[in-house]
Scaffold this motif. Sequence first.
Motif, short mmCIF file in Angstrom:
data_model
loop_
_atom_site.label_atom_id
_atom_site.label_comp_id
_atom_site.label_asym_id
_atom_site.label_seq_id
_atom_site.Cartn_x
_atom_site.Cartn_y
_atom_site.Cartn_z
N SER A 184 0.81 -1.21 0.00
CA SER A 184 0.00 0.00 0.00
C SER A 184 0.85 1.26 0.00
CB SER A 184 -0.95 0.01 1.21
OG SER A 184 -0.23 0.19 2.42
N LEU A 185 2.11 1.15 0.42
CA LEU A 185 2.99 2.33 0.40
C LEU A 185 3.29 2.77 -1.02
CD1 LEU A 185 5.54 1.36 3.21
CD2 LEU A 185 3.51 2.79 3.38
N TRP A 186 2.97 1.93 -1.99
CA TRP A 186 3.15 2.29 -3.39
C TRP A 186 2.38 3.56 -3.74
CZ3 TRP A 186 5.91 0.68 -7.58
CH2 TRP A 186 5.43 1.02 -8.85
N SER A 187 1.24 3.77 -3.10
CA SER A 187 0.38 4.92 -3.43
C SER A 187 0.38 5.98 -2.34
CB SER A 187 -1.05 4.44 -3.69
OG SER A 187 -1.56 3.77 -2.55
N VAL A 188 1.51 6.15 -1.65
CA VAL A 188 1.58 7.12 -0.57
C VAL A 188 1.83 8.53 -1.10
CG1 VAL A 188 4.08 7.06 -0.11
CG2 VAL A 188 2.46 7.33 1.78
N GLY A 189 2.02 8.67 -2.40
CA GLY A 189 2.40 9.96 -2.98
C GLY A 189 1.41 11.08 -2.75
N SER A 190 0.11 10.78 -2.74
CA SER A 190 -0.87 11.84 -2.54
C SER A 190 -0.74 12.45 -1.15
CB SER A 190 -2.29 11.28 -2.73
OG SER A 190 -2.52 10.18 -1.85
N THR A 191 -0.47 11.62 -0.15
CA THR A 191 -0.25 12.13 1.21
C THR A 191 1.03 12.94 1.28
OG1 THR A 191 -1.38 10.14 2.03
CG2 THR A 191 -0.22 11.47 3.64
N VAL A 192 2.04 12.53 0.53
CA VAL A 192 3.30 13.28 0.49
C VAL A 192 3.06 14.70 0.01
CG1 VAL A 192 5.57 13.44 -0.59
CG2 VAL A 192 4.71 11.22 0.18
N ILE A 193 2.28 14.85 -1.05
CA ILE A 193 2.00 16.18 -1.61
C ILE A 193 1.26 17.05 -0.59
CG2 ILE A 193 0.88 17.42 -3.48
CD1 ILE A 193 3.31 15.71 -4.28
N ILE A 194 0.31 16.46 0.12
CA ILE A 194 -0.44 17.21 1.13
C ILE A 194 0.49 17.68 2.26
CG2 ILE A 194 -2.26 17.05 2.86
CD1 ILE A 194 -3.70 15.10 1.00
N TYR A 195 1.36 16.79 2.72
CA TYR A 195 2.28 17.15 3.80
C TYR A 195 3.29 18.20 3.33
CZ TYR A 195 0.63 13.25 6.66
OH TYR A 195 -0.14 12.40 7.42
N LEU A 196 3.73 18.10 2.11
CA LEU A 196 4.69 19.08 1.59
C LEU A 196 4.08 20.47 1.57
CD1 LEU A 196 7.46 19.66 0.35
CD2 LEU A 196 6.47 19.14 -1.89
N ALA A 197 2.83 20.57 1.15
CA ALA A 197 2.15 21.87 1.16
C ALA A 197 2.01 22.41 2.57
CB ALA A 197 0.78 21.74 0.50
N ALA A 198 1.72 21.53 3.54
CA ALA A 198 1.59 21.97 4.93
C ALA A 198 2.93 22.44 5.49
CB ALA A 198 1.02 20.84 5.78
N LEU A 199 4.00 21.71 5.17
CA LEU A 199 5.32 22.09 5.67
C LEU A 199 5.77 23.43 5.11
CD1 LEU A 199 7.10 18.62 5.45
CD2 LEU A 199 6.53 19.86 7.54
#
Length: 322
Positions: A184-199
């Motif tokens: 399931s970590l294969w599709s973790v990219g969408s969460t990465v983008i959200i966290y990057l915007a927050a950071l």
Amino acid sequence: MTITATGAKRRVRSAQHPERGRSRWRRRDTWAAYGFISPWIIGFLVFTAGPMIASFVLSFTNYDGIGASHSVGFANYRHLFQDPAVAKSLMNTLIFAVMRVPLSMAVALLLAMLLLRVGRASGFFRTIFYLPVMTPSVAVGILFLLLFNGNVGLINHVLGLVGLHGPAWTTDSAWIKPGLVLTSLWSVGSTVIIYLAALKNVPKDLYEAAELDGVGRWNSFRHVTFPQISGTLFFTLIVNTIASLQTFTEAYTAFFGSSNSQTYSNDAALFYVVYLFQQAFQYTHMGYASALAWLLFLVVLVITVIQAKVSKRFVYYEGDER
């Protein structure tokens, strides 16, 4: 002259009764707003509210999807507590969610923090991380069988290169759920983008103040970064939890396909939605499947409410006096 006189009279009436004129414009804006959102309202009623009401009615019936339905009262709901597969599939789903949600959030946050330091190349890496999200879930289920095959899989081959003996990911019931979690970590990219915007939205002066006070990196993350992105973390916690409780495609593709159902042990991969799907479309127990769906709805609702209550202790919103 007549048109001019009429317009002048309207302007005089509007000047004499300004509230009436504003009320008329408000009504026009309201109807315009309803017109713009009407496609969503129609779609919600037809594709969401309507099916939900229909499934609730069907949950009190015995219906096979073809013939007429017959009312059975609360028999379907009573059967939920007597069916051992319900408890087993629900426990499998909860264990999967408990393993997947924290791990996926931690990996996504780590990748987002690394992207924050990349600089100009972050746009390229954002694309690279997000592309796997576009992969169909069925393909991810097949990818699981290819990567985690106990004999010829790539994961065990890599582990063998460092002297480790990989487990039987697809046949050992103790390793089936961990393997699916790693997949399931294969599709973790969408969460990465959200966290990057927050950071990126964390004020830099807070880091400068922490640095002047001699605060280390860990304490800076704990007292500056975490509170500032806690709202985003809470949002992804809710979304990832709901998605994990509804996991279906990858497990069904890998363990319940026609060619795999006899080859691999699938008891540990019997997730709740998989069992619901079987009851609805394999055994045509539409009424019982509807009752299963409503039980899942209640489980998701309870877990979400608990998360919302607990979040008040650690989620920081701008303007809080805490």
